[in-house]
Design a protein around this motif. Sequence first.
Motif, short mmCIF file in Angstrom:
data_model
loop_
_atom_site.label_atom_id
_atom_site.label_comp_id
_atom_site.label_asym_id
_atom_site.label_seq_id
_atom_site.Cartn_x
_atom_site.Cartn_y
_atom_site.Cartn_z
N SER A 82 -1.42 -4.86 12.22
CA SER A 82 -0.69 -4.90 10.96
C SER A 82 -1.51 -5.70 9.95
CB SER A 82 0.69 -5.56 11.16
OG SER A 82 1.44 -4.86 12.13
N PRO A 123 -2.24 -1.62 0.66
CA PRO A 123 -1.15 -2.49 1.13
C PRO A 123 -0.56 -3.29 -0.03
CG PRO A 123 -3.02 -2.60 2.64
CD PRO A 123 -3.47 -1.82 1.45
N SER A 160 2.62 -4.91 6.47
CA SER A 160 2.58 -3.45 6.60
C SER A 160 1.89 -3.06 7.88
CB SER A 160 1.81 -2.83 5.41
OG SER A 160 2.39 -3.23 4.18
#
Length: 788
Positions: A36, A96, A102
Amino acid sequence: MSNTDEYPQRGRHQGDLVVKPQEYVYILDETKGQVSVIVGPQKMSLAGTDKPVRYDVEKRRFTESTPEEAINLFVSAPKGSYVELQNPSEKGEEHPRGGMISSITELDHGYKVNITGPAFFALWPGQVASVLEGHNLRSNQYLVCRVYDDETAKESLHEAVIKTQTEETAKSASTNLLPKGDDLATGKLFVIRGTDVSFFIPPNGIEVLPDSDRNYVRAAVTLEQLEYCILLDENGDKRFERGPQVVFPKPTERFLKRQVGGAEEKRSAPGKKRTTTVTRRFRAIELNDISGIYIKVIAPYTEGKREYKEGEELWVTGKEQRIYFPRPEHSLIKYGDRAVHYAVAIPKGESKYVLDRDTGEIRTIEGPAMYLSDPRKEVIVRRILDADRANLWFPGNEAVITYNQVLAETATSKAEGFVTERQYRSQNLAKSSTLRGVDSIASFSSTEGLIHGTAPIFDEADFDEAVYDQPDEIVGETMSRKAHFTKPIAIEIDARMDGAIKIRPWTGYAIQIVNGLGERRIVQGPAVVQLAYDEELESFSMSTGTPKSADSIIRDVYLRVLNNRVSDKVVVETADMVKVEITLNYRVNFTGDPNKWFNVENYVQHLCNNVRSMLRNIAKQHDIQSFYNDYINIIRNLITPVTEGERGGRLFEENGMLVTEVEVLECEIGDEEIQGMLEEAQRKTAATLIELNQNQKLFQLDTAKADLDRQRAELETHTSSVLEGEERKRMVEHQKTEVAEHELTVASTKRRFDEGMAHINNDTKKKKEEQDAELKLQSLADKSEAAR
C-alpha cells in the motif's frame, strides 16, 4: 538526518509512522503480500506484519527498509520541465491522493508517458519517474529523437510542446516539424533543429536520446569561411559540407573528427599548456603557385564538361585552384604524413635531376627556381658516383664518399646509377644522419582507406562520434605511401648534396667535360658547373716523384693551367766527362686553344722528357769549370731564351703548355774531389764577404746602443718630475678631504645637540602640562568637598 523526525519521538508511540505533506511511503503487508502507499499528511500505527519498503529500480523489486529511509518525496516537475513516467496506471487513475492510504493499483507495465510540468504527485508502487528539463535549443543545437510507440505517438502528437524560432511556423509546428503518417514508425529517428525550434518537450510515444555524455542537447557544427565538415552515414556514404553555415546531421550520420593539439594550440595561445583535443571542423587546403595535391579518383563523376573516370590521377596546383575542398570521389595520395606537395627550392647555382617516368629521360633543372614536380610523371633522382669517381672528382671529401656509399646501398639496381628522392629519404636518412642538412625520419606504414589505423566503431545506442585521427592537411579519403615527408615552405636550404653534381674548378684550374655523345667542353675556373646526368669529367695522368717517372703516376681531373710548378732532377755529363745532378723547378702555364690542353695524357712526363734531352745536349758543350760557374744562366737561357731583351718562354704546341720560368735549385757534381775544389774557392770568397758584413753590423749596433742610453736618461728625468707633481697634488687633495670630514663632524654634533635640546624642552613642557592638570583636578575636588 532523514526526511522524517528522529524515531521514536515525543508524543509518538513505538510503531507509529508519521508521513508529512509532500511525502509518501510504501508499506508491505507480510501476511497478504500487498503493498500500500501512504500519502501525507498521515499517521499510521504499524502492525507487526507491516514493513516499510522501497522500490529498487534496477532490481525491479521491493526491498525492506527502515521507516526513515522508506519515506519518499513527491515527484516535482516545475513549469518548463517534464516527467518520464514508466508503468502508468491502467485504470486511468491519476496518482495516489494526499492524506490517504491507497492499495496498489493495476499498472501498464512496459509503457511510458510524458507528463508536462508543472506536476507534483506521488508514485504508485512499481512506478519509475525521471524529471527532465525542457529542451532549450540555440540555433546551432539539435535533438535526436526516436519513436518508441508509434500508435501512442500518432494519438498524442498534438500534445508536444514546441516553441518555434519564428512566429510564422508556430501554428503548424507540431505537424510540420515532427514526422507524421508512415514516418511515425517505431524505431524511427529524426532530428529537431535549433534553427526551427527554440524549446521542445516530446509527446507520448517519442523520446529524446542522450549522447555518450548523457547530454540531450547536441551541438551542431558551425563552419566559417574556408572550413568544412565530413559526415559519415551508416551506409558508408560521406557528405561534405562547406562553410559558412550551421551543419546538422541526419539521424544516421556521424561527424568525423580530427585531433588538435601541440603546435596548433601553442600558436593560438602561446601561454597555454599543450593538450590534445578533437574538433569536427576541417580546414580547406590552401594552395599557391608552388604547392599542389596529388589526387586519385575513386568514383566516376562529371564536373562541368569533363568526365572523370575511376582510377584517374589528378595533379592540382594553386595555379588551377587556390582553395581545395574535398569531395567523396577524391582520395588524396600522400607521401609520409603530409598531403600537400611543396615546390623544391633550387637556389642560384644549384640544380636537380628530374626523371621522366614515361620516357626515361633525365633532365637538369637549374636554379634559381621553385620547382614543383608533377608526381604523376616526374621523379627527382640523385646520381650515384662510384668510389673511384667520388675520390677523383672530390678528393679528400669524406662526406661525399660516405653519401655516395649510402646512395649505392639504397639503389634497387646497380645498373641504374641513380636513386629516387623518396627512396633515399625513406630508407637511408637514419643511416646517414651525420651528413649535414639531412634529417632522420621513421618509415611510414602503408594504409589505404578512410582513416589511418584502426577504423572507429559506431554504436546506434549511444551515437558515439568518430575521431578522424589525421593532421590538418589529411582530409577525406587518403592513401598512405612510404616516403619522406614533403618539405614545408619554410625550410633550411642546404643543397650541397641534395641536387645535381656540382663541380667548382678553382682559379687557375680547368676541367674537360664529356657527355654521352662524346661531345666535350673545357671549363676554366673560377666557375661553377652543374653536370648533366650523362656528363663525365675527363681524367689525365701525372708522373710523381723526383726525378719524374712514368712508373709512378696519379690520376686527376683538375688541370692546373696557371702558375703550375713541376720539379725534376736531371743528371747531365759535361765535355770533360764530369757528371752533374741538377734540381729544377718549372713554372708552367697553359695558353692558346683550351681544346688542346688535354691532348697529352701525361703532360708532366712530356715536359720532363723534353727538357732532359735539351740539358744533356747543352752540358756536352761546356767543361765543368765553365758550366759550374754559370750553370743558372746556361739553363735559364736554354729553356726560357731571351728574345729582343725580354725573357720569353718555351711553348709546347701539342698541348699549349708554356714554360714561363725555370728555377735552378741545386747543382751537385758527381766527382767529390772536383766538387771540393770548386767549393773551397767559393768558401774563401764567401768568408771575406761575411767578415765585412759583420764589421758593418757591429758599428750599427754600437751606434744604436748609444742612442738608447741617451733616451733612457731623458725618460728617467721626465718620469721623476711627473711623480713629484702627482705627490703634491695628492697631498692637497688629502688636506681638502680632512677639512670636509671635520666640517661634517661639526655639523653632525650640532644636529645631535639641537635634537637633544628639543627633546628636553618637549619633556619639560609635557611635565608642566601634567602638573597643571593635577592642580586643576585638586582644585575641583576641593570645591566639591566644600560644597558638601
